[in-house]
Design a protein around this motif. Structure first.
Motif, mmCIF file in Angstrom:
data_model
loop_
_atom_site.group_PDB
_atom_site.id
_atom_site.type_symbol
_atom_site.label_atom_id
_atom_site.label_comp_id
_atom_site.label_asym_id
_atom_site.label_seq_id
_atom_site.Cartn_x
_atom_site.Cartn_y
_atom_site.Cartn_z
ATOM 1 N N TYR A 251 0.832 -1.205 0.000
ATOM 2 C CA TYR A 251 0.000 0.000 0.000
ATOM 3 C C TYR A 251 0.872 1.262 0.000
ATOM 4 N N ASP A 252 2.083 1.118 -0.524
ATOM 5 C CA ASP A 252 3.014 2.246 -0.650
ATOM 6 C C ASP A 252 3.299 2.895 0.699
ATOM 7 N N ILE A 253 3.448 2.064 1.717
ATOM 8 C CA ILE A 253 3.749 2.531 3.071
ATOM 9 C C ILE A 253 5.184 2.134 3.395
ATOM 10 N N TYR A 254 6.036 3.127 3.660
ATOM 11 C CA TYR A 254 7.444 2.870 3.907
ATOM 12 C C TYR A 254 7.941 3.470 5.220
ATOM 13 N N SER A 255 7.034 3.974 6.033
ATOM 14 C CA SER A 255 7.422 4.526 7.330
ATOM 15 C C SER A 255 6.225 4.429 8.265
ATOM 16 N N TRP A 256 6.474 4.556 9.563
ATOM 17 C CA TRP A 256 5.363 4.520 10.511
ATOM 18 C C TRP A 256 4.450 5.730 10.329
ATOM 19 N N GLY A 257 5.039 6.878 9.977
ATOM 20 C CA GLY A 257 4.203 8.050 9.746
ATOM 21 C C GLY A 257 3.206 7.805 8.632
ATOM 22 N N GLN A 258 3.671 7.199 7.548
ATOM 23 C CA GLN A 258 2.770 6.867 6.443
ATOM 24 C C GLN A 258 1.749 5.823 6.866
ATOM 25 N N PHE A 259 2.167 4.887 7.685
ATOM 26 C CA PHE A 259 1.266 3.845 8.193
ATOM 27 C C PHE A 259 0.092 4.480 8.936
ATOM 28 N N PHE A 260 0.399 5.408 9.845
ATOM 29 C CA PHE A 260 -0.646 6.048 10.649
ATOM 30 C C PHE A 260 -1.549 6.949 9.802
ATOM 31 N N LEU A 261 -0.945 7.692 8.879
ATOM 32 C CA LEU A 261 -1.728 8.613 8.063
ATOM 33 C C LEU A 261 -2.589 7.874 7.040
ATOM 34 N N LYS A 262 -2.042 6.820 6.457
ATOM 35 C CA LYS A 262 -2.829 6.078 5.462
ATOM 36 C C LYS A 262 -3.987 5.330 6.108
ATOM 37 N N PHE A 263 -3.828 4.931 7.358
ATOM 38 C CA PHE A 263 -4.984 4.355 8.055
ATOM 39 C C PHE A 263 -6.116 5.378 8.104
ATOM 40 N N ILE A 264 -5.799 6.599 8.478
ATOM 41 C CA ILE A 264 -6.808 7.659 8.565
ATOM 42 C C ILE A 264 -7.418 7.930 7.192
ATOM 43 N N LEU A 265 -6.586 8.002 6.162
ATOM 44 C CA LEU A 265 -7.072 8.293 4.816
ATOM 45 C C LEU A 265 -7.899 7.151 4.231
ATOM 46 N N SER A 266 -7.771 5.966 4.798
ATOM 47 C CA SER A 266 -8.577 4.846 4.319
ATOM 48 C C SER A 266 -10.051 5.030 4.661
ATOM 49 N N ASN A 267 -10.343 6.002 5.532
ATOM 50 C CA ASN A 267 -11.726 6.382 5.805
ATOM 51 C C ASN A 267 -12.106 7.446 4.768
ATOM 52 N N GLU A 268 -13.011 7.107 3.885
ATOM 53 C CA GLU A 268 -13.352 7.997 2.763
ATOM 54 C C GLU A 268 -13.990 9.313 3.206
ATOM 55 N N LEU A 269 -14.432 9.398 4.462
ATOM 56 C CA LEU A 269 -15.049 10.625 4.955
ATOM 57 C C LEU A 269 -14.025 11.621 5.485
#
Length: 310
Positions: A251-269
């Motif tokens: 899912y193009d995640i290469y750091s913990w920061g991206q991990f945390f932010l992409k979780f949030i962005l996975s919510n379409e709202l």
């Protein structure tokens, strides 16, 4: 949007980090810059907004140091070059509004940004005076978004904000808070006043907003700004020295920061997340979370479970 002809070397050169001992190669090569940052609509207008912005609490509350100004200017340059637009501030944040105004006006892209700030006082006249001061400090004739900070005296300020929006003085108005306990009240205001934006706390381990706030947001078509995405650094302290799971790279995640932010962005709202930083390489890391594949529902729960088991 980022220059489509820009290479990874260009970004490194322009960021001034080409010779730094930072593991940012994967962060810049993990996405296709041809696609640009993910954009989401502001429901009230259908205006598109990049999904990663910049918060300024503490990070932009600095003095007149030339060195501090230089570093924060580079933070803004990185945000702009990687497609970010929204900057969120407040009178509560000390010197931040003035610093934002001074530094952005010294750039060539000041009018390309989306400026958001807040009113944080009681009383109609005091509120109007404070907001006028914010316009001056941030050097704006028109504010993109004015928010009622932590719902302070919201019944009074909402009247002013609706009037100012009708007059064209502000483009959007909203409400904010940062605690789980405030979510019910945010919902009540959304239902009664229908603000354009609501800003609140939400993260991979702080999911109270999923109980009912997001459903209210969906029903009333409210744009969202997410604060405290890293839980004031607690998520980084929790994962310090630990590797991200290998499957995260799918899912193009290469750091913990991206991990945390992409979780949030996975919510379409979620319209836009506003992590704060005063470091250019952290800005790069944050911005790149807006590129590449976004986790689906199954994967976001996998991400949550993985972190909970640590």
């Amino acid at each position: 949007m980022m220059n489509k002809n820009m290479t990874r070397r260009d970004v490194l050169r322009l960021s001034g980090l080409a010779g730094a001992s930072l593991v940012i190669g994967p962060l810049l090569s993990s996405f296709n810059i041809e696609t640009g940052m993910l954009l989401r609509k502001i429901p009230m207008s259908n205006q598109l907004l990049p999904v990663i912005g910049l918060g300024t609490w503490q990070t932009f509350d600095v003095g007149n140091s030339e060195e501090e100004s230089k570093v924060l200017t580079q933070v803004l340059v990185e945000m702009n070059r990687l497609g970010g637009r929204l900057i969120d501030s407040s009178p509560m944040y000390g010197n931040s509004e003035k610093v934002v105004g001074d530094l952005t006006q010294a750039t060539r892209f000041s009018n390309d940004l989306f400026y958001a700030t807040k009113v944080w006082t009681s009383g109609k006249e005091a509120g109007m005076k404070q907001m006028e001061t914010s316009f001056k400090l941030m050097q704006r004739d028109k504010m993109d978004l004015m928010q009622i900070h932590n719902l302070v005296d919201w019944k009074i300020h909402v009247k002013t904000l609706k009037t100012w929006k009708a007059q064209g003085k502000i483009k959007y108005w909203g409400i904010t808070h940062y605690t789980d306990s405030s979510h019910n009240e945010l919902e009540k205001v959304i239902k009664s006043e229908q603000p354009d934006f609501v800003q609140f706390n939400y993260s991979i381990l702080s999911r109270n907003a999923e109980k009912s706030l997001f459903e209210t947001i969906r029903k009333y078509k409210t744009a969202t700004l997410i604060n405290r995405p890293f839980e004031q650094g607690n998520l980084f302290r929790m994962t310090k020295g630990k590797e991200i799971p290998t499957w995260a790279k799918d899912y193009d995640i290469y750091s913990w920061g991206q991990f945390f932010l992409k979780f949030i962005l996975s919510n379409e709202l979620v319209t836009c997340v506003i992590p704060g930083t005063s470091k250019p390489h952290h800005m790069i890391d944050n911005m790149t979370a807006g590129y590449g594949k976004i986790p689906d529902t199954k994967t976001r729960e996998k991400m949550y479970s993985y972190l909970k088991k640590m």
